[in-house]
Structures are given as structure tokens and as C-alpha cells.
Scaffold this motif. Sequence first.
Motif, mmCIF file in Angstrom:
data_model
loop_
_atom_site.group_PDB
_atom_site.id
_atom_site.type_symbol
_atom_site.label_atom_id
_atom_site.label_comp_id
_atom_site.label_asym_id
_atom_site.label_seq_id
_atom_site.Cartn_x
_atom_site.Cartn_y
_atom_site.Cartn_z
ATOM 1 N N VAL A 19 0.882 -1.160 0.000
ATOM 2 C CA VAL A 19 0.000 0.000 0.000
ATOM 3 C C VAL A 19 0.920 1.210 0.000
ATOM 4 C CG1 VAL A 19 -1.643 1.300 1.378
ATOM 5 C CG2 VAL A 19 -1.786 -1.158 1.287
ATOM 6 N N SER A 54 0.286 -2.037 5.265
ATOM 7 C CA SER A 54 -1.158 -2.279 5.263
ATOM 8 C C SER A 54 -1.899 -1.064 5.793
ATOM 9 C CB SER A 54 -1.496 -3.506 6.123
ATOM 10 O OG SER A 54 -1.418 -3.182 7.495
ATOM 11 N N ILE A 55 -3.191 -1.021 5.496
ATOM 12 C CA ILE A 55 -4.028 0.069 5.994
ATOM 13 C C ILE A 55 -4.029 0.045 7.523
ATOM 14 C CG2 ILE A 55 -6.393 0.958 6.119
ATOM 15 C CD1 ILE A 55 -5.478 1.422 3.352
ATOM 16 N N SER A 56 -4.276 -1.122 8.121
ATOM 17 C CA SER A 56 -4.331 -1.211 9.585
ATOM 18 C C SER A 56 -3.028 -0.754 10.227
ATOM 19 C CB SER A 56 -4.650 -2.641 10.021
ATOM 20 O OG SER A 56 -5.962 -2.964 9.660
ATOM 21 N N SER A 58 -0.810 1.278 8.977
ATOM 22 C CA SER A 58 -0.663 2.717 8.752
ATOM 23 C C SER A 58 -1.568 3.519 9.680
ATOM 24 C CB SER A 58 -0.980 3.054 7.301
ATOM 25 O OG SER A 58 -0.051 2.422 6.454
ATOM 26 N N LEU A 69 -12.352 6.580 7.911
ATOM 27 C CA LEU A 69 -11.598 5.855 6.889
ATOM 28 C C LEU A 69 -12.532 5.595 5.719
ATOM 29 C CD1 LEU A 69 -9.185 4.223 5.798
ATOM 30 C CD2 LEU A 69 -10.055 2.270 7.132
ATOM 31 N N PHE A 71 -12.981 4.305 1.815
ATOM 32 C CA PHE A 71 -12.482 3.582 0.646
ATOM 33 C C PHE A 71 -13.207 4.143 -0.577
ATOM 34 C CE2 PHE A 71 -11.540 0.751 4.134
ATOM 35 C CZ PHE A 71 -10.270 0.303 3.815
ATOM 36 N N ALA A 103 -8.692 5.940 1.333
ATOM 37 C CA ALA A 103 -7.970 4.793 0.782
ATOM 38 C C ALA A 103 -8.430 4.629 -0.661
ATOM 39 C CB ALA A 103 -8.239 3.536 1.596
ATOM 40 N N PHE A 131 -4.236 6.962 1.180
ATOM 41 C CA PHE A 131 -3.457 5.769 0.858
ATOM 42 C C PHE A 131 -3.861 5.317 -0.532
ATOM 43 C CE2 PHE A 131 -4.315 4.959 5.523
ATOM 44 C CZ PHE A 131 -3.084 5.382 5.963
ATOM 45 N N VAL A 133 -4.216 1.942 -2.466
ATOM 46 C CA VAL A 133 -4.216 0.506 -2.257
ATOM 47 C C VAL A 133 -3.768 -0.179 -3.543
ATOM 48 C CG1 VAL A 133 -5.662 -1.496 -1.728
ATOM 49 C CG2 VAL A 133 -6.068 0.694 -0.558
ATOM 50 N N VAL A 139 -6.259 -4.338 2.646
ATOM 51 C CA VAL A 139 -7.483 -3.881 3.303
ATOM 52 C C VAL A 139 -8.082 -4.968 4.187
ATOM 53 C CG1 VAL A 139 -7.959 -2.209 1.481
ATOM 54 C CG2 VAL A 139 -9.052 -4.441 1.398
#
Length: 182
Positions: A19, A54-56, A58, A69, A71, A103, A131, A133, A139
Motif C-alpha cells: 500500500v 497495510s491500511i491497519s 498505517s 476511513l 475507501f 484509501a 493511501f 491501495v 485492506v
Amino acid sequence: MARNRKKGRGKLPVLGVAVVVVAAAIIGGMTLFAGGSSTRKPLVVPTSPVPTSSISASLAAFRGKVVILDFWATWCGPCRMEIPGFVSLQNKYRDRGLEIVGASLDQVTGQRNPEVVAPFMKQLGINYTVFIVSDYQAVEGYGSLGSIPTTFIIDRQGNIVGPARVGYHPESYFENEIKPLL
């Protein structure tokens, strides 16, 4: 990051391994002060991608803040409709601990073109972290994301609050959702 989404719906194609982060100001203070004065400098959102796993992972940099958050993708009409509201909310509530995080799914959906994100951010005046992806596995923990926009509200402890919000919602909806958390 707590995970409240059920898995099982169709997944977006997996294309890459990482990511990419479009905003470098995620660690430390997002509020910058000049020489100890109370005059706030404007926040500049960089558009150069910075790799992350990863998103988590980050989002861990935002622990202690309320996070919206979202998407989304540049080609998504309802996503485009929501962004001005997110820009406004970031302006109104940043000082109270709100962070909007977008994201972008442009690399794993649509025309698979992440290069459109930076000019799009500039065009819409996006003032929050985005972000990009490039791998759907990034995700993980947020469900299958069968539709966008899909938006999560995350409390100061890093827990997802309520269900995913799927589809367009006006600024006032998100404002009512975050106010009790700030």
C-alpha cells in the motif's frame, strides 16, 4: 485495529504487494506552529507516494484520534460527491482530534491507474491523508468492500464504531456520527 466486518462477499482483484501512502504527515503532530506562536501554518498534503505494509498498520499512527476511513476511487461518482464534505470536516474538527483518511482503490479497480490520484487530490483540494491501495490484501479486516464508497468510523482506541457506511452520505451524516467521539 478491531475488525467488525463479515467476510464472504466478492473481493477486488489482487495486483501488487504494498500500500502506498500519499501523505507523509501521519506521524507526530499534524498541527504545525511557527516559532511557538499560536498562528497555525497551513497543512500541506504531499502527493509523493511512500510505501507502507497495510491500511491497519498505517492507521496505528492515528491512535488517539477519531478517524473516518473512506475507501473510494477517482472514477466513482458517489465517492467524488462525498469528498468536499470530508475536506470540510477535516477543516472543522482537526483541532479536536479528527483525521480523515482516504484509501484510493484506483490501482485495484476501474482503469487500474494510480497516477490519477495525486492530480485528483489537488483538483478537489483534499486536505487529508490518502493511501493508494495496490494490493487487496492490504485492506484485510475491513471486509470485502463490494461497493464504494465504503466508510468506517474508528474511535480513539482504534475500534471500528458501528457498521460500514456504504454509498454516499452527506457531510451532516458523518458530522453527527463523529461528534460524540471527539
